[in-house]
Design an enzyme around this catalytic site. Structure first.
Site, PDB file in Angstrom:
ATOM      1  N   GLY A   1      39.783  30.541  14.488  1.00  0.00           N
ATOM      2  CA  GLY A   1      39.991  31.424  13.349  1.00  0.00           C
ATOM      3  C   GLY A   1      39.224  32.721  13.462  1.00  0.00           C
ATOM      4  CB  ALA A   2      37.814  34.441  16.251  1.00  0.00           C
TER       5      ALA A   2
ATOM      6  CG  ASP B   1      48.981  24.633  12.713  1.00  0.00           C
ATOM      7  OD1 ASP B   1      48.026  24.581  11.910  1.00  0.00           O
ATOM      8  OD2 ASP B   1      50.140  24.319  12.397  1.00  0.00           O
TER       9      ASP B   1
ATOM     10  CE1 TYR C   1      36.785  25.548   1.985  1.00  0.00           C
ATOM     11  CE2 TYR C   1      34.728  25.553   0.749  1.00  0.00           C
ATOM     12  CZ  TYR C   1      35.482  25.999   1.806  1.00  0.00           C
ATOM     13  OH  TYR C   1      34.944  26.892   2.694  1.00  0.00           O
TER      14      TYR C   1
ATOM     15  CE  LYS D   1      34.417  24.234   4.933  1.00  0.00           C
ATOM     16  NZ  LYS D   1      34.748  24.501   6.351  1.00  0.00           N
TER      17      LYS D   1
END
Length: 257
Positions: free
Chosen positions: A15-16, A66, A162, A166
């Site tokens: 995800g950069a 993905d 969420y 985490k």
């Protein structure tokens, strides 16, 4: 006397193409690290980051991934192996930063199974099995940084699902540190606080009242910036942090102390 140029370290960041991943990539490039970047859909954004990294004198490659599709991880690992061979003439990389993710704001009562399952695939199952698939390509003595959230420590309504993911990432980090320790691989978690990005629709950045409210409960008196997190990840991957493993490092400016 002859001198040799040190072999550059290579980091793979998921995800950069934007947000915290992009800022982490640039912070590492400034430290002399080469990059393998992943993106989900926006190849143009990813290539723009590649060009920024190259402008800093480092090499970079962008690959599609993905994270919600764990069945694709074996093929992705093969792509990484090919990129390492073609670009660096090396069989392994040094740093893995599990950064990619999505946001969700929904009350506990209104969270659907579909939303919960998507979060689980991206934030928990994804890093678990992607790291597993990439282990043969991660060098002994390497490092892994997983991304959690301040929301795993403090609670705000609307983030239950969420934050649960985490919390799982933080437990996973400790187990990875234990099991990969014999290979000299250090594994830590970075837990950002509220950051001004487009994450979650950009609400922290764009909602002035929320921004001010968060700043008022933060020891350093402001909301975080992407560079704050990118710099922290780069610091954990630097040589001087080699005796740190299995730890959760919150990067929040002292939020909700």
């Amino acid at each position: 006397m002859s001198s040799t140029t040190p072999t550059p370290r290579i980091a793979l960041i998921t995800g950069a193409s934007r947000g915290l991943g992009r800022h982490t990539a640039l912070a590492l490039a400034e430290q002399g690290v080469d990059l393998i970047l992943t993106y989900q859909r926006n190849q143009a954004e990813a290539q723009a980051v590649v060009q920024q990294v190259q402008a800093l004198g480092r090499r970079a490659v962008a690959l599609p991934l993905d994270l919600a599709d764990s069945a694709s991880f074996a093929a992705f690992a093969a792509q990484v192996k090919q990129a390492l061979t073609e670009t660096w003439q090396r069989p392994q990389f040094d740093f893995l930063v599990n950064n990619a993710g999505i946001g969700l704001h929904a009350s506990f009562a209104d969270t659907t199974e579909e939303q919960f399952d998507l979060l689980a695939r991206i934030h928990l199952k994804g890093p678990f099995f992607l790291t597993q698939a990439l282990l043969p390509l991660l060098a002994d003595g390497g490092r892994i940084v997983n991304t959690s959230s301040g929301l795993a420590r403090f609670s705000f309504p609307g983030y239950a699902a969420y934050a649960v993911m985490k919390g799982g990432v933080e437990v996973l980090t400790r187990y990875l540190a234990k099991e990969l320790g014999p290979r000299g691989i250090r594994v830590n978690t970075v837990a950002p606080g509220a950051i001004e990005t487009d994450f979650g629709g950009g609400v922290v950045r764009d909602n002035k009242a929320m921004n001010q409210q968060i700043a008022s409960v933060t020891a350093l008196g402001r909301v975080g910036l992407p560079d704050d997190v990118g710099g922290a990840v780069a610091a954990l991957l630097a040589e001087g942090s080699g005796w740190i493993t299995g730890q959760r490092v919150e990067v929040s400016g002292g939020m909700m102390l």
